[in-house]
Write a protein that holds these residues in place. Structure first.
Motif, PDB file in Angstrom:
ATOM      1  N   UNK A   1      -2.372   1.397  -8.973  1.00  0.00           N
ATOM      2  CA  UNK A   1      -3.701   0.802  -8.838  1.00  0.00           C
ATOM      3  C   UNK A   1      -3.618  -0.703  -8.631  1.00  0.00           C
ATOM      4  N   UNK A   2      -2.733  -1.355  -9.374  1.00  0.00           N
ATOM      5  CA  UNK A   2      -2.574  -2.808  -9.231  1.00  0.00           C
ATOM      6  C   UNK A   2      -2.055  -3.174  -7.840  1.00  0.00           C
ATOM      7  N   UNK A   3      -1.107  -2.396  -7.344  1.00  0.00           N
ATOM      8  CA  UNK A   3      -0.568  -2.655  -6.005  1.00  0.00           C
ATOM      9  C   UNK A   3      -1.635  -2.447  -4.937  1.00  0.00           C
ATOM     10  N   UNK A   4      -2.427  -1.393  -5.087  1.00  0.00           N
ATOM     11  CA  UNK A   4      -3.493  -1.128  -4.116  1.00  0.00           C
ATOM     12  C   UNK A   4      -4.507  -2.266  -4.118  1.00  0.00           C
ATOM     13  N   UNK A   5      -4.826  -2.767  -5.299  1.00  0.00           N
ATOM     14  CA  UNK A   5      -5.770  -3.878  -5.421  1.00  0.00           C
ATOM     15  C   UNK A   5      -5.230  -5.136  -4.738  1.00  0.00           C
TER      16      UNK A   5
ATOM     17  N   UNK B   1     -10.357  -0.036  -9.402  1.00  0.00           N
ATOM     18  CA  UNK B   1      -9.410  -0.827 -10.204  1.00  0.00           C
ATOM     19  C   UNK B   1      -9.923  -0.993 -11.632  1.00  0.00           C
ATOM     20  N   UNK B   2     -11.219  -1.241 -11.753  1.00  0.00           N
ATOM     21  CA  UNK B   2     -11.804  -1.410 -13.087  1.00  0.00           C
ATOM     22  C   UNK B   2     -11.714  -0.111 -13.888  1.00  0.00           C
TER      23      UNK B   2
ATOM     24  N   UNK C   1       0.817  -1.210   0.000  1.00  0.00           N
ATOM     25  CA  UNK C   1       0.000   0.000   0.000  1.00  0.00           C
ATOM     26  C   UNK C   1       0.846   1.254   0.000  1.00  0.00           C
ATOM     27  N   UNK C   2       1.935   1.211   0.760  1.00  0.00           N
ATOM     28  CA  UNK C   2       2.827   2.380   0.803  1.00  0.00           C
ATOM     29  C   UNK C   2       3.506   2.592  -0.541  1.00  0.00           C
ATOM     30  N   UNK C   3       3.845   1.515  -1.221  1.00  0.00           N
ATOM     31  CA  UNK C   3       4.467   1.623  -2.542  1.00  0.00           C
ATOM     32  C   UNK C   3       3.469   2.188  -3.557  1.00  0.00           C
ATOM     33  N   UNK C   4       2.224   1.761  -3.453  1.00  0.00           N
ATOM     34  CA  UNK C   4       1.181   2.316  -4.328  1.00  0.00           C
ATOM     35  C   UNK C   4       1.056   3.813  -4.100  1.00  0.00           C
TER      36      UNK C   4
ATOM     37  N   UNK D   1      -7.453   1.619   3.944  1.00  0.00           N
ATOM     38  CA  UNK D   1      -6.463   2.542   3.391  1.00  0.00           C
ATOM     39  C   UNK D   1      -6.172   2.194   1.928  1.00  0.00           C
ATOM     40  N   UNK D   2      -6.222   0.910   1.602  1.00  0.00           N
ATOM     41  CA  UNK D   2      -5.999   0.489   0.217  1.00  0.00           C
ATOM     42  C   UNK D   2      -7.116   0.991  -0.695  1.00  0.00           C
ATOM     43  N   UNK D   3      -8.323   1.097  -0.161  1.00  0.00           N
ATOM     44  CA  UNK D   3      -9.424   1.650  -0.946  1.00  0.00           C
ATOM     45  C   UNK D   3      -9.149   3.108  -1.293  1.00  0.00           C
ATOM     46  N   UNK D   4      -8.586   3.837  -0.342  1.00  0.00           N
ATOM     47  CA  UNK D   4      -8.203   5.231  -0.601  1.00  0.00           C
ATOM     48  C   UNK D   4      -7.076   5.276  -1.628  1.00  0.00           C
TER      49      UNK D   4
END
Length: 209
Positions: free
Chosen positions: A152-156, A197-198, A32-35, A125-128
């Motif tokens: 976006x891929x990392x957050x997903x 993501x979509x 998440x931090x990398x995203x 937090x990943x949703x944000x």
């Protein structure tokens, strides 16, 4: 030592060792931090570029939110491992007498709630992070479109990983009201991530052909 103070190599070595922590929850927060870092980079590559002046305001907001979010993820990395250690300490409490057994049960129940809450906060937090990555893909420097898409891929992926950690800890939660709320929050966050993501994936196809 806090994870952010470790070298990348040292963290990977610790992760790969036979120690159960850090584990999936901390790695989810790291992703998440990398995203968030990638989204901030897109902001930096947009704001100040005259060609994208119309999008400066939008991307400045994205950048500021991403910077704060990144710091939150780093804290969650440490919180996740700490919550695991607290749970293990509760498991090791003595259980020779009825009083000791009761104290151990109470400590484990509380530790289970914390062990569930931390990855749940990571998931939210990943949703944000997914939303911010989508906005970066929409308004950011098109030359950095792949970076927004990667964010976006990392957050997903991080969100799904965090949800696994919520689900594996939920059975240990005895507070049914708390557990029901966690399930509701988890479903909402996963739905939000899937939607963003979509949208980002569609924008990537447009940008990258």
């Amino acid at each position: 030592m806090k994870f952010e103070e470790m070298t990348v190599g040292a963290f990977i070595d610790e992760l790969a060792s036979n120690s159960p922590a850090p584990g999936g929850g901390s790695v989810a927060a790291l992703c998440g931090s990398l995203a968030s870092g990638l989204t901030s980079m897109v902001g930096n590559l947009t704001v100040g570029k005259e060609k994208y002046k119309d999008n400066w305001a939008a991307m400045e907001k994205v950048f500021q939110e991403s910077e704060i979010l990144c710091a939150s993820f780093v804290k969650l990395m440490n919180d996740d491992t700490e919550s695991f250690n607290v749970f293990m300490a509760a498991m090791k409490m003595p259980k020779d007498t009825d009083e000791q057994k009761a104290a151990r049960r109470a400590a484990m129940a509380e530790a289970s709630k914390t062990a569930t809450d931390v990855p749940l906060r990571t998931l939210e937090a990943c949703a944000v992070a997914a939303r911010l990555a989508c906005e970066a893909a929409s308004f950011g420097n098109p030359n950095a479109a792949s970076d927004a898409g990667s964010a976006a891929l990392l957050a997903d992926a991080a969100g799904k990983a965090a949800s696994y950690n919520v689900r594996i800890n939920l059975p240990g939660v005895k507070d049914e009201v708390f557990a029901a709320e966690c399930r509701m929050r988890m479903a909402k966050a996963l739905e939000e991530i899937a939607g963003y993501s979509a949208k980002t994936a569609a924008k990537m196809e447009e940008a990258l052909g």
